[in-house]
Design an enzyme around this catalytic site. Structure first.
Site, mmCIF file in Angstrom:
data_model
loop_
_atom_site.group_PDB
_atom_site.id
_atom_site.type_symbol
_atom_site.label_atom_id
_atom_site.label_comp_id
_atom_site.label_asym_id
_atom_site.label_seq_id
_atom_site.Cartn_x
_atom_site.Cartn_y
_atom_site.Cartn_z
ATOM 1 N N HIS A 122 0.845 -1.194 0.000
ATOM 2 C CA HIS A 122 0.000 0.000 0.000
ATOM 3 C C HIS A 122 0.881 1.244 0.000
ATOM 4 C CE1 HIS A 122 0.061 1.543 4.246
ATOM 5 N NE2 HIS A 122 0.245 0.287 4.597
ATOM 6 N N ASP A 134 5.637 2.836 7.182
ATOM 7 C CA ASP A 134 4.283 2.338 6.926
ATOM 8 C C ASP A 134 3.565 3.225 5.909
ATOM 9 O OD1 ASP A 134 1.851 1.057 7.084
ATOM 10 O OD2 ASP A 134 1.290 1.929 9.013
ATOM 11 N N GLU A 168 -5.345 1.774 1.982
ATOM 12 C CA GLU A 168 -5.202 0.625 2.880
ATOM 13 C C GLU A 168 -5.509 1.029 4.309
ATOM 14 O OE1 GLU A 168 -3.053 -2.028 5.754
ATOM 15 O OE2 GLU A 168 -2.859 0.130 5.399
ATOM 16 N N GLU A 169 -5.095 2.240 4.670
ATOM 17 C CA GLU A 169 -5.258 2.689 6.046
ATOM 18 C C GLU A 169 -6.730 2.901 6.429
ATOM 19 O OE1 GLU A 169 -2.994 2.467 8.055
ATOM 20 O OE2 GLU A 169 -1.045 2.869 7.122
ATOM 21 N N ASP A 197 4.248 -5.001 3.781
ATOM 22 C CA ASP A 197 3.714 -3.880 4.551
ATOM 23 C C ASP A 197 4.576 -3.694 5.796
ATOM 24 O OD1 ASP A 197 2.203 -1.942 5.755
ATOM 25 O OD2 ASP A 197 0.338 -3.074 5.787
ATOM 26 N N HIS A 284 2.202 4.946 12.803
ATOM 27 C CA HIS A 284 1.056 5.843 12.620
ATOM 28 C C HIS A 284 1.260 7.189 13.320
ATOM 29 C CE1 HIS A 284 -2.199 2.684 11.324
ATOM 30 N NE2 HIS A 284 -1.183 2.769 10.487
#
Length: 314
Positions: A122, A134, A168-169, A197, A284
């Site tokens: 992603h 990420d 994707e998130e 990922d 994140h």
């Protein structure tokens, strides 16, 4: 003077001169086909792509999230590299949360299109930051693997496809849209989907998905060959883009270097540190920048990707 030829009993000179066969003689051995070896993926090249993704995020509000200008600029960067390398690229558009999203699909010409090896990552980040681990890490690694396919003019038996997923998130929206857009026949043509990922976590584990046995063995063989112990990834089901493919019956596999915490003393002994230590404290978060990458993990995992792509496509 010509060398003397000592003939076995019953063998005539005429047979030798005319290429006649000897009854009962063992057939000449057939050489095993030579398999193409996967190239080393230069980690400096992968990091150069990460630097570009960081620059894109910095210039676009600090992130590369779905529906934001940073995401589209990231997709344009990847697409330009692939187009220049001779891939056939397709942009797939979808809508999520009232914003337009995009998947990028890249096909390498040639190979049996009834047997497709698909590698994906992603490309979107969360809104909080640039998303370099990420998941710039997986996106950059499969981009450089694709460019290595072009540099070596690799001509596999199977067809190679690479994909960069949007949103994707938000719940694997882009990859699910792609899978749902395929006919049953086209889904069945995908012999394996490989997902990457978060492969550069600062305090890495080397996790191999435990889904398809053949794909799992391919990755584990690579790591065994370089003396790196692996863990089985069982916690990621439903958390990344392999999930829609698995639900549709496509064989899946992949790599992951950790997003959460070292939970047990056994893991602490294996990976270093102490129980409770984060694999990625910037998961994140705004600090998920180019400073949030373990070069060794990124290098090993990028080489493992190439090894799997070459091994599974021959």
């Amino acid at each position: 003077m010509a060398p003397r030829i000592k003939l076995a009993a019953g063998v005539s000179v005429v047979m030798l001169l005319t290429g006649g066969s000897i009854v009962g003689a063992a057939p000449a051995p057939t050489a095993a086909p030579t398999l193409a070896a996967a190239p080393d993926i230069p980690v400096a090249n992968v990091k150069a792509h990460l630097a570009q993704l960081q620059s894109i995020a910095t210039a676009n509000g600090g992130n590369r999230a779905h529906g934001r200008t940073g995401y589209k600029a990231s997709l344009d960067y990847v697409k330009a590299k692939l187009d220049a390398a001779g891939f056939t690229t397709t942009i797939q558009q979808f809508t999520s949360s009232s914003r337009t999203g995009y998947n990028l699909i890249a096909d390498w010409p040639g190979g049996d299109t009834n047997k497709v090896v698909l590698s994906g990552s992603h490309l979107d980040s969360v809104t909080a930051g640039a998303g370099i681990n990420d998941n710039g890490s997986g996106s950059a690694a499969i981009l450089e693997t694709a460019l290595a396919v072009s540099r070596t003019n690799y001509q596999p038996t199977k067809h190679l496809r690479f994909a960069w997923w949007g949103a994707e998130e938000l719940g694997m929206v882009g990859s699910r849209y792609y899978v749902n857009s395929l006919t049953t026949a086209n889904r069945q043509k995908i012999s394996g989907y490989l997902n990457f990922d978060m492969i550069g976590s600062p305090n890495p584990g080397y996790y191999v998905y435990d889904d398809d046995p053949a794909i799992e063995k391919t990755f584990k063989d690579y790591y065994a060959g370089i003396g790196v112990p692996t863990e089985i990834e069982t916690e990621g089901d439903g958390r990344s883009d392999h999930a829609p493919f698995k639900s549709a019956g496509v064989p899946v596999g992949g790599l992951f270097s950790g997003a959460d915490y070292i939970k047990t003393s056994a893991q602490a002994t294996k990976w270093g540190g102490t129980a409770g230590l984060a694999f990625d404290r910037c998961y994140h978060a705004s600090c998920d920048t180019t400073a949030n990458i373990n070069d060794t993990a990124l290098d090993r995992n990028s080489d493992a990707i190439a090894y799997a792509v070459w091994s599974l496509s021959q």
